[in-house]
Design an enzyme around this catalytic site. Structure first.
Site, PDB file in Angstrom:
ATOM      1  N   ARG B 243       0.826  -1.222   0.000  1.00 57.63           N
ATOM      2  CA  ARG B 243       0.000   0.000   0.000  1.00 57.63           C
ATOM      3  C   ARG B 243       0.854   1.262   0.000  1.00 57.63           C
ATOM      4  NH1 ARG B 243      -3.293  -2.862   4.113  1.00 57.63           N
ATOM      5  NH2 ARG B 243      -4.789  -3.912   2.782  1.00 57.63           N
ATOM      6  N   GLU B 363      -5.011  -2.965  -4.790  1.00 62.59           N
ATOM      7  CA  GLU B 363      -4.278  -3.001  -3.509  1.00 62.59           C
ATOM      8  C   GLU B 363      -5.205  -2.605  -2.345  1.00 62.59           C
ATOM      9  OE1 GLU B 363      -1.089  -3.868  -4.315  1.00 62.59           O
ATOM     10  OE2 GLU B 363      -0.181  -3.959  -2.323  1.00 62.59           O
TER      11      GLU B 363
END
Lengths: 268, 383
Positions: B243, B363
């Site tokens: 991330r 993600e």
């Protein structure tokens, strides 16, 4: 038999403002440096690249040297990340304001302190001053033969064959080492600095900082006060004449263009 | 508190910026249009250390910190968000988990070629019925002697067709759901492993997104990454790092969209003056600049916590959530400022706009990030 001397190449570099971004303040006639990024002078990167490729072929070490304000260290870490072995920064208020002659003199004094080298490579000229003087002056101070405007070079048997890029021809010359060569942008395509080298380049071990007191020279011979030339005024060049657009079909345009060129005596 | 970047971080950013401007930016539009994987650029990036940014030097990497990593990904993304995600996925969700959890043998065999960029990496978790809820994945891994037999299908896998090494999550005990999931290092050449459909996407088009099919794919037991049954935990830890990379990618897109807008609104004249002189445009630029600065702080804070060895899961979720939404808001304003031209493929903001929408989703969607942040914040009682 004596051991062959290891090749040591010294490259001079200069941190310059990126002139694509430079503007001049019309009121003060001074350069507006605020927000203008600093870069390694482009032809100095060509000199670094040439030194690195010579090292790859013949072994040895490459040292880079610059004179400038403390932030010139950024230029050195960048060339260290290209792969040079060592960098020397000459920085001191006493050096400030040096013209090309005193810059070359100061560099020559620092180079004499370093391990003897067989070759000094310089960029032809810096994009901020465009003088192309420091390389030749440095050769003068160090009593070295010099070859300028190199667009290609090969090293064999302790001698360099250099192709000089002149206005209307390529001149091939041979020079024995030690020598000083200034290179043009045509000589190579500089490599990118590598992330692999960042840790070492910033680690400090490869960087040496010398102040005025580290050089065997009295302060009177350094900086602005020792310089025979100084900048009186900086101004933006006047805008050139505007171009002319020739109208008409292709044939008509060529005809008018030919007439114009004849009129100006560019062609018979 | 020190907001100044270190010498190492500044140099890393400078190197990435120069490369991106010269080697990515001029071609990004074309790669996007043709959905062409930037193979030559990735090869060059590999030679310069971009495929092992935070991997230690002894394993072939550049050994840089996580803030340098975010600065590098941001610069790449500003020029080409597709190239940035190829690099980020390879670094953060393939090489990094092997560095974190791998045995010495796995590091020698897989991490070194990954960090040196001789092999390209991918990460395969998502399935047709397991997206935001990865514990429900259906790919199975059954132990047969010294091998596991993998069966199932993964979808939406970044670098699915171009990668050589894939970290694959599969269930070794479906009755345990999340606690029965194991990670495997799978090589492209393993028998029974094939690439299925290559997706045609809205944005991030130069990065290939594929289906991966496992049909009795035999994976040696020494390729189990981490402990059996701990695959989901390690996947989620990996995604925390992932991330940060995606958030940095979002920053690059946002920054690029703002810079294009500034250039355009200074050049374009309407009603006899540049667009930049109109307050409506000035306010948009002000919002862009402020939100990007805030997003950058979140991204750098998450990276800094990671480098300090402190927990950064929530911070990476906040960074990803905020930066990706800022990217889309900024790109939307950028298209608006460009007017009709903003809808044309000749202008970079059109690509930024499409890329930003994708970044909000992969993600972990914005909704999943909010879920993670809310659960944690409610549990702690403060932020």
């Amino acid at each position: 038999m004596a051991k062959k001397k290891e090749l040591h190449i010294i490259v001079t570099v200069k941190q310059v403002p990126d002139t694509h971004e430079v503007r001049i303040d019309p009121k003060t006639n001074s350069l507006i440096r605020e927000g203008v990024p600093s870069i390694v002078n482009p032809e100095d990167r060509n000199a670094v690249e040439e030194a690195l490729s010579l090292r790859e072929k013949h072994g040895g070490t490459v040292t880079v040297i610059t004179m400038g304000p403390p932030q010139a260290e950024e230029a050195l870490t960048e060339v260290l990340a290209m792969g040079v072995d060592r960098a020397v920064l000459l920085t001191d208020r006493a050096f400030a304001g040096a013209d090309t002659l005193v810059t070359a003199f100061t560099l020559s004094q620092a180079i004499r302190k370093l391990e003897p080298c067989q070759l000094i490579l310089c960029g032809r000229q810096a994009i901020d001053g465009d003088t192309a003087q420091v390389g030749p002056q440095l050769a003068g101070f160090l009593n070295l033969p010099q070859v300028t405007y190199a667009a290609g070079l090969t090293l064999k048997d302790n001698a360099l064959t250099v192709e000089r890029s002149l206005e209307d021809c390529i001149e091939k010359v041979r020079v024995n080492l030690p020598a000083l060569v200034t290179v043009t942008a045509e000589i190579n395509q500089p490599r990118y600095p590598s992330l692999f080298n960042v840790q070492d380049a910033c680690g400090g071990k490869q960087l040496t900082i010398w102040r005025a007191k580290d050089l065997p020279v009295p302060h009177e011979m350094l900086g602005l006060s020792a310089s025979p030339t100084w900048v009186k005024k900086i101004f933006a060049p006047e805008q050139g004449k505007k171009g002319t657009v020739i109208p008409g079909s292709e044939k008509e345009m060529v005809k008018i263009l030919l007439e114009k060129l004849k009129e100006l005596n560019f062609i018979q | 508190m020190d907001f100044e970047l270190t010498k190492q971080q500044k140099l890393s950013r400078h190197i990435a910026r120069e490369f991106a401007q010269k080697e990515l930016e001029p071609y990004a539009q074309d790669w996007d249009e043709k959905m062409e994987f930037p193979a030559e650029a990735i090869r060059k990036l590999a030679g310069l250390g971009f495929m092992g940014i935070s991997i230690p030097k002894e394993y072939g990497g550049a050994g840089l910190d996580s803030i340098s990593y975010t600065l590098i990904i941001e610069e790449l993304a500003k020029a080409c968000a597709s190239s940035a995600i190829i690099v980020a996925v390879h670094n953060s969700v393939c090489a990094y988990p092997i560095h974190l959890l791998g045995t010495e043998e796995q590091k020698q065999k897989y991490l070194i070629p990954l960090a040196q960029g001789r092999k390209l990496g991918a990460f395969a978790l998502t399935e047709p019925n397991a997206g935001s809820d990865p514990a429900s994945l259906e790919t199975t891994a059954e132990q047969r002697g010294k091998h596991y037999l993998l069966n199932g299908t993964k979808i939406f896998i970044t670098s699915g067709s171009t990668s050589d090494i894939v970290i694959v999550m599969a269930s070794t005990d479906r009755s345990k759901r999340g606690r029965g999931i194991t990670s495997f290092i799978v090589e492209k050449g393993f028998k029974g492993f094939s690439v299925g459909k290559k997706e045609e996407k809205l944005g991030i088009r130069a990065s290939d997104t594929c289906e991966l099919i496992f049909e009795n794919c035999a994976v040696p037991e020494e390729n189990v990454l981490g402990n059996p049954g701990e695959g989901l935990t390690s996947a989620l830890t990996t995604l925390d790092t992932g991330r940060i990379g995606v958030a940095a990618q979002a920053l690059g897109v946002a920054q690029g969209a703002m810079e294009e807008s500034i250039k355009y609104c200074n050049e374009r004249k309407q009603f006899g003056k540049p667009l930049a002189d109109f307050q409506a445009i000035q306010w948009m630029i002000a919002d862009m600049a402020t939100e990007i600065a805030a997003a950058r702080m979140l991204v750098h804070r998450a990276a800094w916590l990671k480098d300090q060895g402190k927990p950064f899961s929530i911070e990476s979720s906040m960074a990803k959530l905020y930066a990706s939404e800022v990217a889309l808001r900024t790109a939307t304003k950028a298209v608006q400022i460009h007017g009709g031209y903003g809808c044309m493929k000749d202008y970079k903001v059109e690509r930024y706009f499409r890329d930003a929408k994708v970044i909000e989703i992969y993600e972990g969607t914005s909704e999943i990030q909010r879920l993670i942040i809310a659960r944690n914040t409610l549990r702690k009682g403060s932020s």
